[in-house]
Scaffold this motif. Sequence first.
Motif, PDB file in Angstrom:
ATOM      1  N   TRP A   1       1.198  -0.046   4.765  1.00  0.00           N
ATOM      2  CA  TRP A   1       1.295   0.481   5.861  1.00  0.00           C
ATOM      3  C   TRP A   1       2.490  -0.098   6.937  1.00  0.00           C
ATOM      4  O   TRP A   1       2.364  -1.480   6.766  1.00  0.00           O
ATOM      5  CB  TRP A   1       0.177   0.894   7.063  1.00  0.00           C
ATOM      6  CG  TRP A   1      -0.751   1.935   6.495  1.00  0.00           C
ATOM      7  CD1 TRP A   1      -0.691   3.164   7.408  1.00  0.00           C
ATOM      8  CD2 TRP A   1      -1.191   2.546   5.444  1.00  0.00           C
ATOM      9  NE1 TRP A   1      -1.343   4.260   6.830  1.00  0.00           N
ATOM     10  CE2 TRP A   1      -1.750   3.731   5.520  1.00  0.00           C
ATOM     11  CE3 TRP A   1      -1.751   1.691   4.274  1.00  0.00           C
ATOM     12  CZ2 TRP A   1      -2.683   4.542   4.726  1.00  0.00           C
ATOM     13  CZ3 TRP A   1      -2.398   2.449   3.162  1.00  0.00           C
ATOM     14  CH2 TRP A   1      -2.777   3.717   3.437  1.00  0.00           C
TER      15      TRP A   1
ATOM     16  N   PRO B   1       3.775  -2.174  10.145  1.00  0.00           N
ATOM     17  CA  PRO B   1       2.986  -2.870  11.524  1.00  0.00           C
ATOM     18  C   PRO B   1       2.868  -2.052  12.560  1.00  0.00           C
ATOM     19  O   PRO B   1       3.739  -1.260  12.922  1.00  0.00           O
ATOM     20  CB  PRO B   1       3.893  -4.071  11.505  1.00  0.00           C
ATOM     21  CG  PRO B   1       4.917  -4.061  10.593  1.00  0.00           C
ATOM     22  CD  PRO B   1       5.054  -2.951  10.007  1.00  0.00           C
TER      23      PRO B   1
ATOM     24  N   GLU C   1       1.362  -6.473  15.536  1.00  0.00           N
ATOM     25  CA  GLU C   1       0.975  -6.903  14.135  1.00  0.00           C
ATOM     26  C   GLU C   1       2.369  -7.326  13.637  1.00  0.00           C
ATOM     27  O   GLU C   1       3.438  -6.715  13.887  1.00  0.00           O
ATOM     28  CB  GLU C   1       0.270  -5.812  13.459  1.00  0.00           C
ATOM     29  CG  GLU C   1      -0.968  -5.247  13.972  1.00  0.00           C
ATOM     30  CD  GLU C   1      -1.560  -4.115  12.826  1.00  0.00           C
ATOM     31  OE1 GLU C   1      -2.663  -4.009  12.898  1.00  0.00           O
ATOM     32  OE2 GLU C   1      -0.732  -3.680  11.965  1.00  0.00           O
TER      33      GLU C   1
ATOM     34  N   GLY D   1       1.718  -4.645   8.476  1.00  0.00           N
ATOM     35  CA  GLY D   1       0.738  -3.457   8.391  1.00  0.00           C
ATOM     36  C   GLY D   1      -0.534  -3.807   7.487  1.00  0.00           C
ATOM     37  O   GLY D   1      -0.370  -4.855   6.344  1.00  0.00           O
TER      38      GLY D   1
END
Length: 262
Positions: A96, A98, A102, A105
């Motif tokens: 995924w 970020p 973040e 991810g």
Amino acid sequence: MSTLTVSLVQYDIQWLSPEHNFKKIERLTAQLQPCDLLLLPETFATGFALKEQTAEFADPALTFMRALAAQHNCVVAGSVLVSEGDKKANRFYWCWPPALNEETGRVEYYDKRHLFCLGHEGNYVSAGRDRKVFEIGDFKILPQVCYDLRFPVFQRNRNDYDVMVNVANWPAARRFAWDTLLRARAIENQCYVLANNRIGEDGYGTAHNGGTVALDYLGQSLLQVPDDQTGVITTTLSKEALVQFRTQFPAHLDADDFNLEC
């Protein structure tokens, strides 16, 4: 998210040459349309190198996928041969992008369940045990890898997914089976099917001619990469259309009830 935009990449995987393959993917996706999911073929970094040492390539491949997910702000999925005890696992990573605040991810994965006995795959690869379903927005997605396609009980839709994804190094010699089984899975499970295959000859001399395609729940082609050609296709799936079809033709209500033990 009532729609899911997906891109599928088809190319000739350079044998045991991750950096070459990474650069090829970067070129192919440089002008990528905005999408929610970007699919790479099975063992996209190395080819289906069962007998060779591939452990050193696993971490760079995952790092590449995570960077690609961040670059295009989408989920990037593809399989990598990773160390698993004294064997390997054919690990279908889902990376995924970020989220806010973040650096990277989250990463999830499905390990290929069905191993090809005629090719002695089980001598080198450990079979996965868990059937998994991932979610992107409103869509539930069943990940599968290559030979899994031949086992419909494992893939049976128990009203728990909307899209089946299969990434593969499926040989040209068995291409008719690939095309037929993909359509069968879409029809019998009333789901979209996304199938991603490679082209070219691998390190064992096995030829591949593609067949990368997006199918709707009727088994009809939405888009397909031409055979033996490098390319990227992007299409958008409608959850509303799928739900409407299932409501009008609720074949799933007549399905047999069963428990799956792995």
